[in-house]
Scaffold this motif. Structure first.
Motif, PDB file in Angstrom:
ATOM      1  N   MET A 113       0.824  -1.211   0.000  1.00 61.47           N
ATOM      2  CA  MET A 113       0.000   0.000   0.000  1.00 61.47           C
ATOM      3  C   MET A 113       0.856   1.258   0.000  1.00 61.47           C
ATOM      4  O   MET A 113       0.553   2.237  -0.694  1.00 61.47           O
ATOM      5  CB  MET A 113      -0.925  -0.001   1.207  1.00 61.47           C
ATOM      6  CG  MET A 113      -2.081  -0.989   1.126  1.00 61.47           C
ATOM      7  SD  MET A 113      -3.310  -0.567  -0.128  1.00 61.47           S
ATOM      8  CE  MET A 113      -4.084   0.894   0.607  1.00 61.47           C
ATOM      9  N   ALA A 114       1.941   1.245   0.790  1.00 60.34           N
ATOM     10  CA  ALA A 114       2.795   2.429   0.878  1.00 60.34           C
ATOM     11  C   ALA A 114       3.482   2.728  -0.448  1.00 60.34           C
ATOM     12  O   ALA A 114       3.587   3.887  -0.858  1.00 60.34           O
ATOM     13  CB  ALA A 114       3.837   2.239   1.978  1.00 60.34           C
ATOM     14  N   SER A 115       3.947   1.677  -1.130  1.00 58.67           N
ATOM     15  CA  SER A 115       4.640   1.884  -2.401  1.00 58.67           C
ATOM     16  C   SER A 115       3.685   1.986  -3.586  1.00 58.67           C
ATOM     17  O   SER A 115       4.087   2.417  -4.668  1.00 58.67           O
ATOM     18  CB  SER A 115       5.616   0.729  -2.651  1.00 58.67           C
ATOM     19  OG  SER A 115       4.921  -0.509  -2.740  1.00 58.67           O
ATOM     20  N   GLY A 116       2.414   1.606  -3.378  1.00 60.97           N
ATOM     21  CA  GLY A 116       1.445   1.622  -4.470  1.00 60.97           C
ATOM     22  C   GLY A 116       0.420   2.725  -4.337  1.00 60.97           C
ATOM     23  O   GLY A 116       0.728   3.898  -4.583  1.00 60.97           O
ATOM     24  N   PRO A 117      -0.820   2.390  -3.929  1.00 65.42           N
ATOM     25  CA  PRO A 117      -1.910   3.377  -3.922  1.00 65.42           C
ATOM     26  C   PRO A 117      -1.648   4.612  -3.071  1.00 65.42           C
ATOM     27  O   PRO A 117      -2.070   5.710  -3.419  1.00 65.42           O
ATOM     28  CB  PRO A 117      -3.099   2.586  -3.376  1.00 65.42           C
ATOM     29  CG  PRO A 117      -2.778   1.160  -3.632  1.00 65.42           C
ATOM     30  CD  PRO A 117      -1.289   1.055  -3.515  1.00 65.42           C
ATOM     31  N   LEU A 118      -0.969   4.444  -1.942  1.00 67.47           N
ATOM     32  CA  LEU A 118      -0.755   5.584  -1.051  1.00 67.47           C
ATOM     33  C   LEU A 118       0.382   6.481  -1.517  1.00 67.47           C
ATOM     34  O   LEU A 118       0.458   7.651  -1.120  1.00 67.47           O
ATOM     35  CB  LEU A 118      -0.471   5.086   0.382  1.00 67.47           C
ATOM     36  CG  LEU A 118      -1.576   4.266   1.044  1.00 67.47           C
ATOM     37  CD1 LEU A 118      -1.151   3.815   2.436  1.00 67.47           C
ATOM     38  CD2 LEU A 118      -2.879   5.050   1.109  1.00 67.47           C
ATOM     39  N   GLY A 119       1.303   5.944  -2.324  1.00 68.90           N
ATOM     40  CA  GLY A 119       2.420   6.726  -2.834  1.00 68.90           C
ATOM     41  C   GLY A 119       3.300   7.308  -1.757  1.00 68.90           C
ATOM     42  O   GLY A 119       3.846   8.405  -1.902  1.00 68.90           O
ATOM     43  N   ALA A 120       3.462   6.576  -0.649  1.00 67.52           N
ATOM     44  CA  ALA A 120       4.205   7.109   0.498  1.00 67.52           C
ATOM     45  C   ALA A 120       5.649   6.621   0.550  1.00 67.52           C
ATOM     46  O   ALA A 120       6.457   7.178   1.303  1.00 67.52           O
ATOM     47  CB  ALA A 120       3.502   6.734   1.794  1.00 67.52           C
ATOM     48  N   GLY A 121       5.988   5.572  -0.173  1.00 64.02           N
ATOM     49  CA  GLY A 121       7.358   5.090  -0.222  1.00 64.02           C
ATOM     50  C   GLY A 121       7.840   4.504   1.092  1.00 64.02           C
ATOM     51  O   GLY A 121       7.052   4.140   1.975  1.00 64.02           O
ATOM     52  N   ALA A 122       9.169   4.458   1.237  1.00 69.42           N
ATOM     53  CA  ALA A 122       9.783   3.861   2.423  1.00 69.42           C
ATOM     54  C   ALA A 122       9.454   4.643   3.692  1.00 69.42           C
ATOM     55  O   ALA A 122       9.257   4.063   4.762  1.00 69.42           O
ATOM     56  CB  ALA A 122      11.294   3.771   2.234  1.00 69.42           C
ATOM     57  N   VAL A 167     -12.141  -2.326   4.865  1.00 68.40           N
ATOM     58  CA  VAL A 167     -12.306  -0.887   4.629  1.00 68.40           C
ATOM     59  C   VAL A 167     -10.965  -0.229   4.347  1.00 68.40           C
ATOM     60  O   VAL A 167     -10.877   0.711   3.535  1.00 68.40           O
ATOM     61  CB  VAL A 167     -12.994  -0.232   5.848  1.00 68.40           C
ATOM     62  CG1 VAL A 167     -13.054   1.286   5.687  1.00 68.40           C
ATOM     63  CG2 VAL A 167     -14.401  -0.790   6.028  1.00 68.40           C
ATOM     64  N   SER A 168      -9.895  -0.714   4.982  1.00 66.81           N
ATOM     65  CA  SER A 168      -8.576  -0.095   4.792  1.00 66.81           C
ATOM     66  C   SER A 168      -8.124  -0.166   3.336  1.00 66.81           C
ATOM     67  O   SER A 168      -7.378   0.706   2.876  1.00 66.81           O
ATOM     68  CB  SER A 168      -7.545  -0.765   5.701  1.00 66.81           C
ATOM     69  OG  SER A 168      -7.242  -2.084   5.257  1.00 66.81           O
ATOM     70  N   GLY A 169      -8.553  -1.195   2.628  1.00 70.97           N
ATOM     71  CA  GLY A 169      -8.175  -1.300   1.219  1.00 70.97           C
ATOM     72  C   GLY A 169      -8.793  -0.226   0.354  1.00 70.97           C
ATOM     73  O   GLY A 169      -8.370  -0.029  -0.795  1.00 70.97           O
ATOM     74  N   GLY A 173      -5.860   7.823   1.307  1.00 76.33           N
ATOM     75  CA  GLY A 173      -4.752   8.599   1.843  1.00 76.33           C
ATOM     76  C   GLY A 173      -4.024   7.891   2.971  1.00 76.33           C
ATOM     77  O   GLY A 173      -4.558   6.967   3.602  1.00 76.33           O
ATOM     78  N   LEU A 174      -2.802   8.348   3.244  1.00 71.91           N
ATOM     79  CA  LEU A 174      -1.967   7.726   4.265  1.00 71.91           C
ATOM     80  C   LEU A 174      -2.555   7.905   5.660  1.00 71.91           C
ATOM     81  O   LEU A 174      -2.509   6.974   6.473  1.00 71.91           O
ATOM     82  CB  LEU A 174      -0.557   8.331   4.206  1.00 71.91           C
ATOM     83  CG  LEU A 174       0.468   7.768   5.196  1.00 71.91           C
ATOM     84  CD1 LEU A 174       0.743   6.297   4.918  1.00 71.91           C
ATOM     85  CD2 LEU A 174       1.771   8.573   5.140  1.00 71.91           C
ATOM     86  N   PRO A 239      -2.993  -3.903  -4.292  1.00 73.00           N
ATOM     87  CA  PRO A 239      -2.984  -3.947  -2.822  1.00 73.00           C
ATOM     88  C   PRO A 239      -4.332  -3.662  -2.185  1.00 73.00           C
ATOM     89  O   PRO A 239      -4.747  -4.340  -1.241  1.00 73.00           O
ATOM     90  CB  PRO A 239      -1.952  -2.876  -2.448  1.00 73.00           C
ATOM     91  CG  PRO A 239      -1.083  -2.749  -3.641  1.00 73.00           C
ATOM     92  CD  PRO A 239      -1.973  -2.986  -4.821  1.00 73.00           C
ATOM     93  N   GLY A 240      -5.036  -2.649  -2.676  1.00 70.26           N
ATOM     94  CA  GLY A 240      -6.317  -2.300  -2.081  1.00 70.26           C
ATOM     95  C   GLY A 240      -7.348  -3.405  -2.228  1.00 70.26           C
ATOM     96  O   GLY A 240      -8.025  -3.783  -1.264  1.00 70.26           O
ATOM     97  N   THR A 241      -7.455  -3.950  -3.434  1.00 68.64           N
ATOM     98  CA  THR A 241      -8.410  -5.034  -3.669  1.00 68.64           C
ATOM     99  C   THR A 241      -8.036  -6.273  -2.868  1.00 68.64           C
ATOM    100  O   THR A 241      -8.911  -6.990  -2.367  1.00 68.64           O
ATOM    101  CB  THR A 241      -8.463  -5.377  -5.169  1.00 68.64           C
ATOM    102  OG1 THR A 241      -8.782  -4.197  -5.917  1.00 68.64           O
ATOM    103  CG2 THR A 241      -9.513  -6.438  -5.453  1.00 68.64           C
ATOM    104  N   ALA A 242      -6.747  -6.533  -2.739  1.00 63.51           N
ATOM    105  CA  ALA A 242      -6.294  -7.687  -1.957  1.00 63.51           C
ATOM    106  C   ALA A 242      -6.718  -7.546  -0.499  1.00 63.51           C
ATOM    107  O   ALA A 242      -7.166  -8.515   0.134  1.00 63.51           O
ATOM    108  CB  ALA A 242      -4.781  -7.830  -2.058  1.00 63.51           C
ATOM    109  N   LEU A 243      -6.592  -6.347   0.057  1.00 60.90           N
ATOM    110  CA  LEU A 243      -7.007  -6.122   1.443  1.00 60.90           C
ATOM    111  C   LEU A 243      -8.514  -6.304   1.599  1.00 60.90           C
ATOM    112  O   LEU A 243      -8.979  -6.894   2.577  1.00 60.90           O
ATOM    113  CB  LEU A 243      -6.600  -4.712   1.888  1.00 60.90           C
ATOM    114  CG  LEU A 243      -5.160  -4.530   2.377  1.00 60.90           C
ATOM    115  CD1 LEU A 243      -4.871  -3.055   2.619  1.00 60.90           C
ATOM    116  CD2 LEU A 243      -4.908  -5.338   3.637  1.00 60.90           C
ATOM    117  N   VAL A 244      -9.276  -5.800   0.657  1.00 65.96           N
ATOM    118  CA  VAL A 244     -10.732  -5.943   0.721  1.00 65.96           C
ATOM    119  C   VAL A 244     -11.118  -7.423   0.650  1.00 65.96           C
ATOM    120  O   VAL A 244     -11.916  -7.913   1.456  1.00 65.96           O
ATOM    121  CB  VAL A 244     -11.409  -5.164  -0.421  1.00 65.96           C
ATOM    122  CG1 VAL A 244     -12.907  -5.464  -0.454  1.00 65.96           C
ATOM    123  CG2 VAL A 244     -11.180  -3.664  -0.252  1.00 65.96           C
TER     124      VAL A 244
END
Length: 274
Positions: A113-122, A167-169, A173-174, A239-244
């Motif tokens: 999620m951090a490296s993908g949909p959220l775009g937050a990186g390391a 829901v988290s998926g 936003g971060l 990632p999001g769909t996997a979490l859902v």
């Protein structure tokens, strides 16, 4: 330790472990920058002297002795047979396996999620890891304050965390994702505490050690299976769909476990065969 103190002791253990993760990560980051990684590893090795000293300081006379199995009930085969006959334990282990494999491998899904949909990186992943650790501390405090740790608490915690995972998926936003991670981590500690309590209370006293071994094996195998599976789901579905999807599966399994436990539930503190 009296048996009635077991739930609080397990909750305290989870609290100490989670607090150690929070403080340990922070202190390790400071030391790594100040003295370098080699010295940090040396300091970490020295800290194990405190562990050895603590073990040696245990007052053996205050430990609660457990019943010893007669010869006909000794050995691994007898322990597995006991688990197989105990429908409550089978349900707990099945639920624990699904929750741990699909609902607890957040080192995989948080990174995705951090490296993908959220775009937050390391940096975002580091923040999420710290939030998860703080949530675990809060979960330990909640578990320590609960007066009873029976199946209803387990089912409620599992259902809520499964729903929050789904829901988290969907979080864009971060900040929103981190808020759910905080609650999920707290719920995970409550689940662990209740599960650790129930597998001991709902097993024969002379089988308790072997039942705990099975419990550890189930947790380890769930991690080994769930990590690659969630990685594959994140790669194929996103990632999001996997979490859902994983959250909905764990929610459905929690419902099945609730039905099974309502049929085969053993009274709290019972040490008889189910």
């Amino acid at each position: 330790m009296p048996p009635d103190d077991l739930p609080n002791a397990l909750a305290l253990g989870s609290l100490v472990n989670s607090a150690g993760r929070v403080l340990g990560m922070s202190l390790a980051g400071v030391l790594a920058a100040a003295v370098g990684e080699p010295v940090l590893f040396l300091v970490n090795a020295v800290t194990f002297l405190a562990v050895v000293s603590t073990v040696r300081a245990v007052r053996v006379g205050e430990l609660h002795p457990l019943a010893v199995s007669p010869p006909e009930r000794a050995g691994m085969r007898a322990g597995l047979a006991h688990v197989r006959r105990n429908h409550t334990l089978l349900t707990l282990f099945a639920l624990g396996f699904v929750l741990s494999s699909l609902g607890r491998n957040y080192q995989v899904t948080m990174a995705a999620m951090a490296s993908g949909p959220l775009g937050a990186g390391a940096e975002g992943y580091g923040l999420l890891s710290a939030v998860f650790a703080v949530g675990a501390v809060l979960g330990g405090l909640v578990a320590a304050r609960l007066r009873t740790l029976g199946p209803p608490v387990l089912i409620a915690a599992a259902g809520i965390t499964s729903l929050l995972q789904a829901v988290s998926g969907l979080m864009p936003g971060l900040v929103g994702f981190a808020a759910l991670i905080l609650a999920i981590a707290a719920g995970a500690v409550v689940i662990d505490t209740v599960m650790g309590t129930r597998v001991q209370f709902d097993s024969a006293e002379d089988m308790r050690g072997r039942v705990l071994s099975v419990h550890g094996a189930v947790a380890a195998s769930a991690g080994a299976v769930g990590g690659p599976l969630l990685g594959w789901m994140c790669e194929g579905l996103g990632p999001g769909t996997a979490l859902v999807a994983a959250g909905l599966v764990t929610l459905a399994v929690t419902g099945c476990a609730a039905a099974a436990l309502s049929v085969s539930r053993v009274p709290r503190g019972s040490l008889r065969e189910a």
